[in-house]
Design a protein around this motif. Sequence first.
Motif, PDB file in Angstrom:
ATOM      1  N   THR A 315      13.978   9.043  30.806  1.00 25.88           N
ATOM      2  CA  THR A 315      13.057  10.156  31.033  1.00 25.88           C
ATOM      3  C   THR A 315      11.604   9.688  31.093  1.00 25.88           C
ATOM      4  O   THR A 315      10.859  10.070  31.998  1.00 25.88           O
ATOM      5  CB  THR A 315      13.210  11.211  29.923  1.00 25.88           C
ATOM      6  OG1 THR A 315      14.600  11.431  29.695  1.00 25.88           O
ATOM      7  CG2 THR A 315      12.544  12.509  30.315  1.00 25.88           C
ATOM      8  N   HIS A 345      13.566  18.983  29.730  1.00 23.88           N
ATOM      9  CA  HIS A 345      12.632  18.083  30.416  1.00 23.88           C
ATOM     10  C   HIS A 345      11.263  18.737  30.556  1.00 23.88           C
ATOM     11  O   HIS A 345      10.234  18.124  30.327  1.00 23.88           O
ATOM     12  CB  HIS A 345      13.140  17.744  31.823  1.00 23.88           C
ATOM     13  CG  HIS A 345      14.191  16.666  31.838  1.00 23.88           C
ATOM     14  ND1 HIS A 345      14.240  15.655  30.928  1.00 23.88           N
ATOM     15  CD2 HIS A 345      15.222  16.446  32.692  1.00 23.88           C
ATOM     16  CE1 HIS A 345      15.263  14.868  31.207  1.00 23.88           C
ATOM     17  NE2 HIS A 345      15.878  15.325  32.273  1.00 23.88           N
ATOM     18  N   ASP A 409      17.717  13.787  38.225  1.00 23.36           N
ATOM     19  CA  ASP A 409      18.301  13.291  36.980  1.00 23.36           C
ATOM     20  C   ASP A 409      19.806  13.511  37.005  1.00 23.36           C
ATOM     21  O   ASP A 409      20.286  14.502  37.534  1.00 23.36           O
ATOM     22  CB  ASP A 409      17.671  14.035  35.793  1.00 23.36           C
ATOM     23  CG  ASP A 409      17.990  13.335  34.471  1.00 23.36           C
ATOM     24  OD1 ASP A 409      18.361  12.145  34.498  1.00 23.36           O
ATOM     25  OD2 ASP A 409      17.857  13.980  33.413  1.00 23.36           O
ATOM     26  N   GLU A 410      20.533  12.585  36.418  1.00 21.83           N
ATOM     27  CA  GLU A 410      21.991  12.677  36.358  1.00 21.83           C
ATOM     28  C   GLU A 410      22.551  12.934  37.757  1.00 21.83           C
ATOM     29  O   GLU A 410      23.266  13.892  37.996  1.00 21.83           O
ATOM     30  CB  GLU A 410      22.443  13.773  35.387  1.00 21.83           C
ATOM     31  CG  GLU A 410      21.826  13.676  33.996  1.00 21.83           C
ATOM     32  CD  GLU A 410      22.232  12.414  33.241  1.00 21.83           C
ATOM     33  OE1 GLU A 410      23.164  11.709  33.679  1.00 21.83           O
ATOM     34  OE2 GLU A 410      21.589  12.114  32.220  1.00 21.83           O
ATOM     35  N   GLY A 564      22.283  14.748  28.904  1.00 20.76           N
ATOM     36  CA  GLY A 564      20.852  14.679  28.669  1.00 20.76           C
ATOM     37  C   GLY A 564      20.235  15.300  27.436  1.00 20.76           C
ATOM     38  O   GLY A 564      19.084  15.055  27.151  1.00 20.76           O
TER      39      GLY A 564
HETATM   40 MG    MG Z   1      18.380  11.730  30.495  1.00 19.95          MG
END
Ligand code: MG
Length: 707
Positions: A315, A345, A409-410, A564
């Motif tokens: 991150t 996030h 992300d991911e 996450g």
């Molecule tokens: Mg992450």
Amino acid sequence: MAAFGLKPSSEVKYLKGVGPARAEMLASRGILTVEDLLYYTPFRYEDRTRLARIRDLVPGQTATVLAKVLTSGLMRTRKKGTYIYDLACTDSSGMLRCKWFNAIYLEKNKVFRPGRQVFFYGRVERDQYGTGNLAMIQPQFEILPEAEQSGESLEVNRVVPIYEGIGALSSRVLRRLIAAALPVATESLPDHLPASVRQKNRLVDRGPALRETHFPDAKAPIEELANFRTPAQIRLIFEEFFSVGAGLALKRRKAKAATGIEFKVTEGVREAIKKVLPFHPTAAQKRVLKEIADDMRSPRPMNRLLQGDVGSGKTIVAVQAAMIAMESGYQVALMAPTEILATQHYLYIKSLLEALPYKVDLLISARKAAEKVELKRQIAQGNINLVVGTHALIEGDVQFARLGLVIIDEQHRFGVMQRFKLIRKGPTPDVLVMTATPIPRTLALTLYGDLDFSVIDELPPNRTPIETRLVEDRDRERAFELIRAKVKMGQQAYVVYPVIEEGGKLDLKPAVRMYEHLSTNVYPEFKIGLLHGRLASEEKEGVMQRFKRGEVQILVSTTVVEVGVDVPNASVMLIEHAEHFGLSQLHQLRGRIGRGSAKSFCLLLAEEPRNEIAEQRLRTMVDTTDGFAISEIDLKLRGPGEFFGTRQWGIPAFRIANLLRDQEILEWAKREASEFVERPASREEFDAFVGYLREHWPRRYSLAQVA
Ligand code: MG
Ligand code: ADP
């Protein structure tokens, strides 16, 4: 001639034996044309040149017999509600029984009529359900068509291809359809594989390769056939890898030629970054940031995959990249797969960048309609510098004024198209995709030829390794006690439940019941929270925030915490029914703990009996926390087909090639493909092949649209 007038590109419905219904079934597997059908290759072969005689069968042997049905019928067993379908047959050397459990459909559909010739293929055993004579239990079978009860056939006295059934189309039906289509391969199927490549690599031509792969010559060595190593099979495997390899090489070449944004990485940016960093980055984080910054500075668009095991600290790397873009005056979009993760996030980045003048906002569908409208307006006007969001970001009415960097992300959670939709919202944005699901080393470089790679191969300091224990269900009290002890010390715990699908519906009851049981009976003294996918967004968010602040001590959850979520004070995770989870999923879940300085425990609660594969998954979890090792094992246990669903990875679904079995051919074909793209033997050959790829690539390999 059966195939008269048919071309490779003709629709399958024009093939003899295919009507509208069958055409539809074939279409469900992407088989639309005669050529598609020809590429539906067998997954194994049966040597029926050596039919066994019933008299010679011995227990333990796997054999094929061709026998005449005498009698058959459904019988009750001593156990209530279970039936056995019992069949007797003979091949004149002796008599054999075949048995199927609960196979009511065999009775209902009158599948076996006396006198019919049938192949039975299976393991020979002593019949514990009858006389103790020999029997085949649950054999596969194939009824010889009436017309072929004697004489030459596709089924007898030869090596017979076995196809995976498609809907109601059995292996035998497919075999006949393919036999009908094969003349097309011989008569009019052009070989698109460049002649120079074929010659150099001594590859069989396409027509013969297809014919020999479907209906091998009687002399074909059965061993090689079984291993997919006959010249015919090698040619087809090579062809698939070559096409994919060439496509990737072309894309790479195009990407190299494109011009993107030259971000400025000035001293000022460096200072700003240093100020917001809450800790010293690890050496690995520094290295990947440099790789990213170099890409961003360069005039060609970045297309980089950042891999790092769960908890490795991706991150903050993403945040630094975002700052580079924002300092150059561009907007950044960060897309995450769940609302929980996007919100997390957002809150994290917002607090991190608090002292700086950036406008950061959150776009998820849960927000009020009016707020969303206003937010989209602000994004379009360029007033928002960084927007974090879910799929909501890719909706048509989201427009950016100056989108310069896309972070996903991911990424394995998103389809290729979703990724692409977001990227298209800017003219030539840089792209950073992040994943915690390691791609096995052996495959990464060959398959992601169009992406550059960065790997964070080091965890932040002061992490104590997670201890993973397998707990039998009868010992669950002990697991509960361990949680109690940790929570008393001020730490927090997750209890994870699988969401079981029943009749197409997701059953959340077990998780809800567990929540009630834990809060009233087991831990009345603690605060327990419940998190699952059906909760409204604010509720989910509320529970997560309370857990983060420590007001909820034990969080009962479904797998929504899988990706996450970051709560460093949580040091225990109990996974219920761990035998139901996939290996990568278990690893992802476990990654939620071991993020703080306290020693963490992962307790895998499992019920018996478990099958061998479930057992291996659990053992692997106990033995290692290395995400790469785990993904290699996962790939082996699941097989490449399931491991690389196209949706998950954007890797093409190969028809005959197998990523595990054919790695050598993959490397060979890929080398040849790059060579061909860089230095084709002639312009005509190059153009012809690229034309072929253009036409076939998008449908056959979903990689098409990515870059
Ligand atoms: Mg992450
Ligand atoms: P992931 O790679 O799984 O996305 P995160 O970015 O969520 O990992 O980071 C995991 C945890 O480690 C977070 O709590 C983060 O603040 C912390 N962290 C990341 N980098 C460092 C570092 N260099 N030193 C200390 N803690 C770090």
